[in-house]
Design a protein around this motif. Structure first.
Motif, PDB file in Angstrom:
ATOM      1  N   ASN A 151      37.092  33.552  39.393  1.00 33.01           N
ATOM      2  CA  ASN A 151      38.476  33.687  39.871  1.00 33.01           C
ATOM      3  C   ASN A 151      39.453  33.918  38.801  1.00 33.01           C
ATOM      4  OD1 ASN A 151      38.744  31.107  38.753  1.00 33.01           O
ATOM      5  ND2 ASN A 151      40.336  30.418  39.867  1.00 33.01           N
ATOM      6  N   SER A 152      38.761  33.698  37.420  1.00 31.36           N
ATOM      7  CA  SER A 152      39.717  34.207  36.505  1.00 31.36           C
ATOM      8  C   SER A 152      39.818  35.541  36.248  1.00 31.36           C
ATOM      9  CB  SER A 152      39.215  33.638  35.023  1.00 31.36           C
ATOM     10  OG  SER A 152      37.970  34.254  34.821  1.00 31.36           O
ATOM     11  N   GLN A 153      38.964  36.473  36.974  1.00 29.00           N
ATOM     12  CA  GLN A 153      39.096  37.811  37.007  1.00 29.00           C
ATOM     13  C   GLN A 153      39.855  38.356  38.344  1.00 29.00           C
ATOM     14  OE1 GLN A 153      37.513  39.799  34.532  1.00 29.00           O
ATOM     15  NE2 GLN A 153      37.046  37.662  33.861  1.00 29.00           N
ATOM     16  N   ASP A 154      40.428  37.333  39.054  1.00 24.99           N
ATOM     17  CA  ASP A 154      41.327  37.634  40.236  1.00 24.99           C
ATOM     18  C   ASP A 154      42.389  36.734  40.257  1.00 24.99           C
ATOM     19  OD1 ASP A 154      41.791  38.523  42.766  1.00 24.99           O
ATOM     20  OD2 ASP A 154      40.564  36.865  43.674  1.00 24.99           O
ATOM     21  N   SER A 155      43.059  36.973  39.264  1.00 25.90           N
ATOM     22  CA  SER A 155      44.407  35.953  38.977  1.00 25.90           C
ATOM     23  C   SER A 155      44.260  34.851  39.342  1.00 25.90           C
ATOM     24  CB  SER A 155      45.743  36.964  39.820  1.00 25.90           C
ATOM     25  OG  SER A 155      45.475  38.171  39.538  1.00 25.90           O
ATOM     26  N   TYR A 156      43.464  34.077  39.099  1.00 22.78           N
ATOM     27  CA  TYR A 156      43.005  32.493  39.236  1.00 22.78           C
ATOM     28  C   TYR A 156      43.431  32.206  40.816  1.00 22.78           C
ATOM     29  CZ  TYR A 156      42.529  31.942  34.219  1.00 22.78           C
ATOM     30  OH  TYR A 156      42.110  31.921  33.090  1.00 22.78           O
ATOM     31  N   SER A 157      43.140  33.197  41.645  1.00 21.13           N
ATOM     32  CA  SER A 157      43.182  32.997  43.112  1.00 21.13           C
ATOM     33  C   SER A 157      42.374  31.645  43.297  1.00 21.13           C
ATOM     34  CB  SER A 157      42.245  34.043  43.849  1.00 21.13           C
ATOM     35  OG  SER A 157      42.592  33.755  45.310  1.00 21.13           O
ATOM     36  N   PRO A 158      43.369  30.772  44.277  1.00 18.05           N
ATOM     37  CA  PRO A 158      42.834  29.294  44.614  1.00 18.05           C
ATOM     38  C   PRO A 158      41.786  29.654  45.638  1.00 18.05           C
ATOM     39  CG  PRO A 158      45.019  29.766  45.533  1.00 18.05           C
ATOM     40  CD  PRO A 158      44.644  31.137  44.604  1.00 18.05           C
ATOM     41  N   PHE A 159      41.546  30.698  46.289  1.00 18.16           N
ATOM     42  CA  PHE A 159      40.349  30.687  47.260  1.00 18.16           C
ATOM     43  C   PHE A 159      39.822  32.188  47.397  1.00 18.16           C
ATOM     44  CE2 PHE A 159      44.296  32.348  49.245  1.00 18.16           C
ATOM     45  CZ  PHE A 159      43.663  33.280  50.061  1.00 18.16           C
ATOM     46  N   ILE A 160      38.775  32.174  47.801  1.00 17.47           N
ATOM     47  CA  ILE A 160      37.944  33.247  48.165  1.00 17.47           C
ATOM     48  C   ILE A 160      37.335  33.547  49.568  1.00 17.47           C
ATOM     49  CG2 ILE A 160      36.132  32.361  47.096  1.00 17.47           C
ATOM     50  CD1 ILE A 160      34.730  35.211  46.534  1.00 17.47           C
ATOM     51  N   GLU A 161      37.513  34.477  50.183  1.00 17.55           N
ATOM     52  CA  GLU A 161      36.876  34.714  51.613  1.00 17.55           C
ATOM     53  C   GLU A 161      35.600  35.778  51.350  1.00 17.55           C
ATOM     54  OE1 GLU A 161      39.941  35.933  54.034  1.00 17.55           O
ATOM     55  OE2 GLU A 161      40.613  33.908  54.318  1.00 17.55           O
ATOM     56  N   PHE A 162      34.572  35.595  52.033  1.00 16.97           N
ATOM     57  CA  PHE A 162      33.520  36.347  52.026  1.00 16.97           C
ATOM     58  C   PHE A 162      32.582  36.115  53.263  1.00 16.97           C
ATOM     59  CE2 PHE A 162      32.020  32.506  49.914  1.00 16.97           C
ATOM     60  CZ  PHE A 162      30.817  32.265  50.692  1.00 16.97           C
ATOM     61  N   THR A 163      31.696  37.194  53.546  1.00 18.89           N
ATOM     62  CA  THR A 163      30.771  37.106  54.508  1.00 18.89           C
ATOM     63  C   THR A 163      29.390  36.993  53.943  1.00 18.89           C
ATOM     64  OG1 THR A 163      31.967  38.783  55.967  1.00 18.89           O
ATOM     65  CG2 THR A 163      29.833  38.831  56.418  1.00 18.89           C
ATOM     66  N   ALA A 164      28.822  35.842  54.531  1.00 16.29           N
ATOM     67  CA  ALA A 164      27.582  35.687  54.187  1.00 16.29           C
ATOM     68  C   ALA A 164      26.385  36.567  55.055  1.00 16.29           C
ATOM     69  CB  ALA A 164      26.973  34.430  54.222  1.00 16.29           C
ATOM     70  N   GLU A 165      25.712  37.596  54.283  1.00 15.92           N
ATOM     71  CA  GLU A 165      24.977  38.591  55.402  1.00 15.92           C
ATOM     72  C   GLU A 165      23.694  37.915  55.720  1.00 15.92           C
ATOM     73  OE1 GLU A 165      24.288  42.901  55.082  1.00 15.92           O
ATOM     74  OE2 GLU A 165      26.174  42.617  55.725  1.00 15.92           O
ATOM     75  N   GLY A 166      23.187  37.197  54.494  1.00 17.85           N
ATOM     76  CA  GLY A 166      22.013  36.326  54.581  1.00 17.85           C
ATOM     77  C   GLY A 166      22.422  35.094  54.059  1.00 17.85           C
ATOM     78  N   SER A 167      21.260  33.952  54.673  1.00 14.93           N
ATOM     79  CA  SER A 167      21.475  32.809  54.139  1.00 14.93           C
ATOM     80  C   SER A 167      21.396  32.534  52.461  1.00 14.93           C
ATOM     81  CB  SER A 167      20.611  31.686  54.843  1.00 14.93           C
ATOM     82  OG  SER A 167      20.938  31.624  56.035  1.00 14.93           O
ATOM     83  N   MET A 168      22.149  31.747  52.033  1.00 16.97           N
ATOM     84  CA  MET A 168      22.209  31.687  50.368  1.00 16.97           C
ATOM     85  C   MET A 168      22.479  30.416  49.683  1.00 16.97           C
ATOM     86  SD  MET A 168      24.593  34.930  49.316  1.00 16.97           S
ATOM     87  CE  MET A 168      25.831  34.376  50.285  1.00 16.97           C
TER      88      MET A 168
END
Lengths: 207, 283
Positions: A151-168
């Motif tokens: 998140n330090s490379q993303d203006s310290y965004s407090p959240f992230i959204e993503f799709t898990a295509e496989g289990s991780m």
């Protein structure tokens, strides 16, 4: 003097317990103020007490076919720029010619040849039995932490959204800025950090 | 559900002698690099299988009348996990009558774990009030589980928490695998079962970090067969798993955990055997 130490210990233990209780619901109150799409609360969400200069690792599972939102929030006392990184844990066989190679800057690795949980000594060896040989004489494996997000490379965004295509198997690594205090008593320098995880079934898009 | 442990305190016992109190004070003085292991709650599994067309089978829950017969402390913690998973199951499938019965059972068991104050009459009334609202019913049932986890964690009872988590996870696997009638290896439900390899890893890691507490080591020995099956499941070749698709971050591409029908049946058998060991009453 002994009585004083005992009393002091009891007070500190009480404070710690109180603080833990106070923090336990922090992620529910403090992390949910984004304007994203509705997602369901994920029971892996967690709050903890952290101190300035401390780093914590949070091991979670993301199931394939789900969209996730991970939100990180903290008490004001810990400052405004709490860093978090998301890694994926993967265990890969080391080919002999690779053993001397340097690792990529986006990955951190740990080599080990034992698969025994009795040797458990750090937070990464939880995956150590996978495909591993008995004893120490078999092929060597390395545990690769692949950096997925910082998140330090993303203006310290407090959240992230993503799709898990496989289990991780993911690690959310949280670092509170500041130097570790030299003071022995750190009650005033600790605060709550919450990690709110939400999920929803991924929608297929397109024709 | 989250299982936590600070590396510096991972071997702390549940003893309350002065020496142990001193360790707790030291934890305040020197915050250590800590690790938290999250285990999705049974509710999450049951909500998922319900949404994916797996039919309800009430006969799979443990006998409510057996709840009084467990006396061994470690078995009580395991069985508490079993019944809370059962509660999550019947609530997820909107069986109000069974939800009320199981809530009472779980509450009774919580007295032995000294967490009965978290399961109040008010919560029981909420179940009755929300009979027509299945989502609320599942939520209330889930809250009793979260509350128990938080209470045990906040009070340094990691041993009980580890066993409760193991019991709950085992029961959710037992119910799920037995509720699936026709095993379709490509189905979402079977893929979710294979993905439990990761969940089990986190659970086992937490057990290992608490293996000096309340019967945890003994249970670790009993789950070796389950561990072996998961160990045999292969994961797709690791690849760079970050990708942007229409501005959306996509992780885990190619991370499919493979399970064959033989492995599935072996896992089912191992789960059934271990679950039977848990719910068998003290002699």
């Amino acid at each position: 003097m002994r009585q004083f130490i005992l009393f002091f210990g009891i007070v500190l233990t009480g404070l710690t317990s109180y603080a833990q209780t106070e923090c336990s619901q922090f992620h529910r109150k403090g992390c949910s103020d984004n304007d994203g799409v509705f997602m369901k609360y994920d029971s892996q969400s967690k709050s903890a007490i952290m101190a300035k200069g401390q780093t914590s690792e949070f091991h979670v599972v993301a199931y394939g076919g789900q969209d996730y939102r991970v939100s990180v929030c903290n008490s004001e006392i810990l400052g405004g720029e709490v860093k978090y990184k998301i890694y994926e844990k993967q265990r890969v066989l080391i080919k002999p010619e690779e053993e001397t190679n340097d690792e990529s800057s986006n990955e951190s690795t740990e080599d080990y040849s034992s698969d025994s949980y009795e040797d458990y000594s750090d937070s990464y060896s939880d995956d150590s039995y996978e495909d591993a040989p008995a004893g120490n004489t078999g092929p060597k494996f390395k545990l690769v932490k692949e950096l997925l997000y910082d998140n330090s490379q993303d203006s310290y965004s407090p959240f992230i959204e993503f799709t898990a295509e496989g289990s991780m198997s993911l690690i959310v690594e949280i670092s509170v800025p500041g130097e570790e205090s030299k003071m022995k008593l750190k009650v005033r320098e600790t605060g709550c950090v919450g990690v709110l995880i939400e999920h929803i079934k991924s929608q297929n898009t397109g024709f | 559900m989250v299982l936590s442990s600070c590396s510096a305190e991972s071997k702390r016992t549940e003893s309350t002698d002065k020496k142990e109190k001193k360790v707790e004070v030291a934890d305040v003085e020197e915050p250590a690099r800590s690790s938290y292991f999250a285990i999705p709650s049974p509710k999450q599994m049951f909500t998922f299988i319900n949404a994916n067309g797996v039919e309800y089978n009430k006969s799979l829950v443990n006998d409510i009348n057996a709840a009084d017969n467990y006396t061994d402390p470690s078995k009580k913690a395991l069985v508490f996990g079993v019944y809370t998973a059962d509660l999550a199951y019947v609530a997820a499938y909107q069986d109000v009558e069974a939800t009320l019965k199981l809530y009472k059972t779980v509450r009774k068991l919580s007295i032995d774990l000294q967490i009965e104050e978290l399961m109040t009459d008010e919560m029981m009334e909420n179940i009755q009030v929300n009979m027509e609202n299945p989502d609320s019913l599942a939520e209330i049932a889930a809250n009793s589980y979260y509350n128990a986890v938080e209470h045990l964690e906040d009070n340094g009872q990691e041993g009980k928490l580890a066993l409760m988590s193991l019991g709950g996870w085992t029961e959710s696997m037992f119910i799920t695998m037995n509720a699936i009638k026709d095993v379709d290896l490509g189905s979402s439900a079977v893929r979710r079962i294979a993905a439990q390899k990761i969940t089990f890893n986190n659970l086992y890691a937490y057990l290992a970090m608490n293996d000096d507490k309340l019967g945890v080591k003994e249970e670790m020995e009993k789950v070796q067969r389950i561990k072996d099956v998961f160990q045999s499941l292969k994961k797709g070749a690791p690849s760079k798993s970050k990708e942007k698709k229409g501005g959306k971050l996509v992780f885990g591409k190619g991370n499919k955990i493979q399970i064959s029908i033989e492995q599935y049946l072996e896992l089912k058998s191992a789960i059934e055997m271990y679950r039977s060991q848990i719910v068998t009453q003290n002699i």
